[in-house]
Design a protein around this motif. Sequence first.
Motif, PDB file in Angstrom:
ATOM      1  N   LEU A   1       6.447  97.628  38.783  1.00 24.87           N
ATOM      2  CA  LEU A   1       6.385  97.765  37.331  1.00 24.87           C
ATOM      3  C   LEU A   1       7.726  97.392  36.722  1.00 24.87           C
ATOM      4  O   LEU A   1       8.784  97.716  37.278  1.00 24.87           O
ATOM      5  N   PRO A   2       7.751  96.685  35.590  1.00 20.86           N
ATOM      6  CA  PRO A   2       9.015  96.327  34.956  1.00 20.86           C
ATOM      7  C   PRO A   2       9.661  97.544  34.315  1.00 20.86           C
ATOM      8  O   PRO A   2       9.021  98.294  33.601  1.00 20.86           O
ATOM      9  N   LEU A   3      10.946  97.756  34.573  1.00 14.72           N
ATOM     10  CA  LEU A   3      11.664  98.895  34.025  1.00 14.72           C
ATOM     11  C   LEU A   3      12.919  98.418  33.317  1.00 14.72           C
ATOM     12  O   LEU A   3      13.549  97.440  33.714  1.00 14.72           O
ATOM     13  N   GLN A   4      13.312  99.146  32.277  1.00 18.65           N
ATOM     14  CA  GLN A   4      14.520  98.783  31.550  1.00 18.65           C
ATOM     15  C   GLN A   4      15.760  99.153  32.355  1.00 18.65           C
ATOM     16  O   GLN A   4      15.917 100.282  32.802  1.00 18.65           O
ATOM     17  N   ALA A   5      16.635  98.180  32.555  1.00 21.89           N
ATOM     18  CA  ALA A   5      17.837  98.415  33.347  1.00 21.89           C
ATOM     19  C   ALA A   5      18.709  99.511  32.753  1.00 21.89           C
ATOM     20  O   ALA A   5      19.387 100.243  33.475  1.00 21.89           O
ATOM     21  N   ALA A   6      18.669  99.661  31.423  1.00 23.35           N
ATOM     22  CA  ALA A   6      19.518 100.675  30.790  1.00 23.35           C
ATOM     23  C   ALA A   6      19.132 102.083  31.218  1.00 23.35           C
ATOM     24  O   ALA A   6      19.964 102.988  31.237  1.00 23.35           O
ATOM     25  N   VAL A   7      17.878 102.263  31.587  1.00 23.10           N
ATOM     26  CA  VAL A   7      17.409 103.581  31.991  1.00 23.10           C
ATOM     27  C   VAL A   7      17.410 103.732  33.505  1.00 23.10           C
ATOM     28  O   VAL A   7      17.841 104.724  34.050  1.00 23.10           O
TER      29      VAL A   7
ATOM     30  N   GLU B   1       7.813  96.252  25.906  1.00 21.16           N
ATOM     31  CA  GLU B   1       8.745  95.129  25.751  1.00 21.16           C
ATOM     32  C   GLU B   1       8.140  93.865  26.336  1.00 21.16           C
ATOM     33  O   GLU B   1       8.255  92.776  25.757  1.00 21.16           O
ATOM     34  N   ALA B   2       7.488  94.016  27.510  1.00 26.29           N
ATOM     35  CA  ALA B   2       6.864  92.854  28.133  1.00 26.29           C
ATOM     36  C   ALA B   2       5.734  92.311  27.268  1.00 26.29           C
ATOM     37  O   ALA B   2       5.546  91.097  27.155  1.00 26.29           O
ATOM     38  N   GLU B   3       4.977  93.218  26.631  1.00 22.57           N
ATOM     39  CA  GLU B   3       3.895  92.781  25.749  1.00 22.57           C
ATOM     40  C   GLU B   3       4.440  92.066  24.524  1.00 22.57           C
ATOM     41  O   GLU B   3       3.895  91.051  24.086  1.00 22.57           O
TER      42      GLU B   3
ATOM     43  N   ALA C   1       5.493  88.698  25.643  1.00 25.33           N
ATOM     44  CA  ALA C   1       4.343  87.845  25.886  1.00 25.33           C
ATOM     45  C   ALA C   1       3.774  87.310  24.578  1.00 25.33           C
ATOM     46  O   ALA C   1       3.403  86.132  24.472  1.00 25.33           O
ATOM     47  N   ILE C   2       3.715  88.172  23.573  1.00 22.93           N
ATOM     48  CA  ILE C   2       3.226  87.744  22.249  1.00 22.93           C
ATOM     49  C   ILE C   2       4.135  86.683  21.657  1.00 22.93           C
ATOM     50  O   ILE C   2       3.677  85.665  21.114  1.00 22.93           O
ATOM     51  N   LEU C   3       5.458  86.891  21.786  1.00 19.56           N
ATOM     52  CA  LEU C   3       6.423  85.920  21.274  1.00 19.56           C
ATOM     53  C   LEU C   3       6.272  84.592  21.995  1.00 19.56           C
ATOM     54  O   LEU C   3       6.334  83.520  21.372  1.00 19.56           O
ATOM     55  N   SER C   4       6.070  84.651  23.325  1.00 20.39           N
ATOM     56  CA  SER C   4       5.910  83.429  24.108  1.00 20.39           C
ATOM     57  C   SER C   4       4.665  82.662  23.679  1.00 20.39           C
ATOM     58  O   SER C   4       4.685  81.439  23.545  1.00 20.39           O
ATOM     59  N   ILE C   5       3.551  83.408  23.439  1.00 20.10           N
ATOM     60  CA  ILE C   5       2.312  82.760  22.986  1.00 20.10           C
ATOM     61  C   ILE C   5       2.507  82.136  21.608  1.00 20.10           C
ATOM     62  O   ILE C   5       2.091  81.003  21.346  1.00 20.10           O
ATOM     63  N   ASN C   6       3.137  82.892  20.714  1.00 19.91           N
ATOM     64  CA  ASN C   6       3.332  82.390  19.353  1.00 19.91           C
ATOM     65  C   ASN C   6       4.171  81.124  19.320  1.00 19.91           C
ATOM     66  O   ASN C   6       3.980  80.250  18.458  1.00 19.91           O
ATOM     67  N   ASN C   7       5.132  81.000  20.248  1.00 19.74           N
ATOM     68  CA  ASN C   7       6.055  79.848  20.253  1.00 19.74           C
ATOM     69  C   ASN C   7       5.574  78.698  21.127  1.00 19.74           C
ATOM     70  O   ASN C   7       6.228  77.661  21.211  1.00 19.74           O
ATOM     71  N   ASP C   8       4.447  78.880  21.808  1.00 19.45           N
ATOM     72  CA  ASP C   8       3.936  77.823  22.674  1.00 19.45           C
ATOM     73  C   ASP C   8       3.486  76.627  21.831  1.00 19.45           C
ATOM     74  O   ASP C   8       2.707  76.789  20.887  1.00 19.45           O
ATOM     75  N   PRO C   9       3.983  75.402  22.155  1.00 17.91           N
ATOM     76  CA  PRO C   9       3.645  74.215  21.339  1.00 17.91           C
ATOM     77  C   PRO C   9       2.145  73.955  21.247  1.00 17.91           C
ATOM     78  O   PRO C   9       1.640  73.592  20.184  1.00 17.91           O
ATOM     79  N   PHE C  10       1.429  74.144  22.374  1.00 21.14           N
ATOM     80  CA  PHE C  10      -0.006  73.894  22.365  1.00 21.14           C
ATOM     81  C   PHE C  10      -0.727  74.876  21.451  1.00 21.14           C
ATOM     82  O   PHE C  10      -1.609  74.487  20.674  1.00 21.14           O
ATOM     83  N   ILE C  11      -0.335  76.147  21.549  1.00 19.85           N
ATOM     84  CA  ILE C  11      -0.954  77.158  20.686  1.00 19.85           C
ATOM     85  C   ILE C  11      -0.651  76.863  19.228  1.00 19.85           C
ATOM     86  O   ILE C  11      -1.516  76.998  18.347  1.00 19.85           O
ATOM     87  N   LYS C  12       0.599  76.451  18.953  1.00 16.56           N
ATOM     88  CA  LYS C  12       0.971  76.117  17.572  1.00 16.56           C
ATOM     89  C   LYS C  12       0.117  74.980  17.027  1.00 16.56           C
ATOM     90  O   LYS C  12      -0.287  74.992  15.861  1.00 16.56           O
ATOM     91  N   SER C  13      -0.146  73.976  17.897  1.00 16.14           N
ATOM     92  CA  SER C  13      -0.966  72.858  17.427  1.00 16.14           C
ATOM     93  C   SER C  13      -2.384  73.302  17.095  1.00 16.14           C
ATOM     94  O   SER C  13      -2.992  72.813  16.145  1.00 16.14           O
TER      95      SER C  13
ATOM     96  N   ALA D   1      -5.251  91.248  22.313  1.00 17.97           N
ATOM     97  CA  ALA D   1      -5.810  90.872  23.610  1.00 17.97           C
ATOM     98  C   ALA D   1      -4.764  90.289  24.555  1.00 17.97           C
ATOM     99  O   ALA D   1      -5.068  90.017  25.716  1.00 17.97           O
ATOM    100  N   ILE D   2      -3.528  90.107  24.079  1.00 18.87           N
ATOM    101  CA  ILE D   2      -2.488  89.499  24.917  1.00 18.87           C
ATOM    102  C   ILE D   2      -1.904  90.537  25.859  1.00 18.87           C
ATOM    103  O   ILE D   2      -1.544  91.635  25.444  1.00 18.87           O
ATOM    104  N   ARG D   3      -1.837  90.194  27.139  1.00 17.05           N
ATOM    105  CA  ARG D   3      -1.235  91.049  28.145  1.00 17.05           C
ATOM    106  C   ARG D   3      -0.224  90.241  28.947  1.00 17.05           C
ATOM    107  O   ARG D   3      -0.503  89.092  29.287  1.00 17.05           O
TER     108      ARG D   3
END
Length: 546
Positions: free
Chosen positions: A400-406, A511-513, A516-528, A541-543
């Motif tokens: 599982l992804p964990l925050q390094a600060a913690v 944070e991972a979600e 992931a949302i930011l990555s989808i929003n910035n994807d060139p194909f999705i933008k097109s 629905a994004i995971r």
Amino acid sequence: MAHQVLARKWRPRKFEDVIGQEHVVKALANALDTGRIHHAYLFTGTRGVGKTTLARILAKALNCLGVDGKGGITSKPCGVCQACTEIDAGRFVDLLEVDAATNTKVDEMRELLETAQYAPVSGRYKVYIIDEVHMLSKSAFNAMLKTLEEPPGHVEFILATTDPQKLPITVLSRCLQFNLRNLAPSLLAEHLAKILQTEQIVFEAPALDMIGRAGEGSVRDSLSLLDQAIAYGAGAVKSAEVATMLGALDQTYLFTLLEYIADRNPRALVAEIEAIASRAISFDLTLKELATLVAKLALVQTVGPEAATGPDAERLVNLAGKFAVDEVQLVYQIALLGRRDLHLAPDEQSGFTMTMLRAIAFLRSGSESEAGPKNVPSGVPTSSTVGLGSTSTVKLVGGLPLQAAVVGESTKSYTVADAPAVSDWPAFVASRSFTGMAGMLAKQSEFVSFADGVLSLTVAEAQKHLADKKYQEKLKADLVGLLGENLRIQVMISQVVGHSLAAAEDRARSEAERAAILSINNDPFIKSLTDEFGATIDHAAIRPAG
């Protein structure tokens, strides 16, 4: 005397015999005792829950003459007067039962309503019971509206339907409506046990539990299955024979399936599915029973171990500790959707297998470490990081992804020599393989102090059940080899600040979600797609991958 099926033999003949519908029985009894009789009643509910039975008992209550022939309207019909006996026998001239499914036309309804003008022949009331009333045509409904709203004083209408949504609002507004509930499997099993004891038939309690679940809330269906089970077992109701008859799984196999999912062990899971198929067991029923068991896991995780009851209580609690809270919700959803889509699969076994493998695929592999995941077939690519865009990654701790600060940067294993590292409690817990309720306590608790052999932890009020002495002892047994033989654990209930492993996992997951949302929003194909075709993104629905 000819054999009479149990569903007819044990049909309730008075309000006290009706099970599971106390809210309806109480309202009807009070109305009868106080003389507040409505002219039209509507009973709704699924098949076999008592709609027609209550209608007949109500008809007896309205027409009962009492043992001495001088009685009046009562909530406790005598059952021996002429009106009661004739209604029970189905030959009371002033009780007209109509099946609307076969009498849907307006002419048939008009002919029926014409008789309402005439006084009862021998009873106090002329009672019309119209079953499956939603099947009437629109013209037939219109024909009965006036009579239904202002019937003669000697007429009572009792309507019954399994689909009240199809009734016109004009009909609903003229009736006193009662919604009958589906009965709980445990209540059905208890009812069946009483019947078998009276009938002096040998039975096993687990067999009745299976019939109660298969009855799906219907008393009539449960009694029909019980008749079938008695015939199949040559006069006895045995668990093994009922399981074969129903194509049902006992709880042992369900636990085994979930344990393989929790262990992320697809090979063992597929082998177990083959074993189930060899027994000709219904995979549709298996998914239904599996969803029921997963719901119990969620209850244990939310309410606490006291929610686990029955002979499998300990195994249920231990299994609940193998899943994260969100994982249980995911498995539940996968089971429901898998059952919904089962008929679309090439065959039931392949559809069930894909559903089970989907559960493993979608769960984060909690048994993985930085050395690589376990129970993954060779040749399948794996990764110890989760992508968060083109430049960033999140370290996985226990899959599982964990925050390094913690959590800190490393996930090393701790020994007695460096026991003070327990102050970094989330990382310490992530490095261990805690299971069951000890694991839940470790994940949900926050570190307070470790001195003189006493490990002090704290949990939130919502998790106070984890402070139970039994779980503290289990956690101590897991830690005594690391932190010394004189180890004592003290768990306090107070306000927490979010420094538990569970809280860290939740933050990292969020944070991972977001990434992931930011990555989808910035994807060139999705933008097109959004720019050229007006497509929209369902962010819910994004995971994140992993």
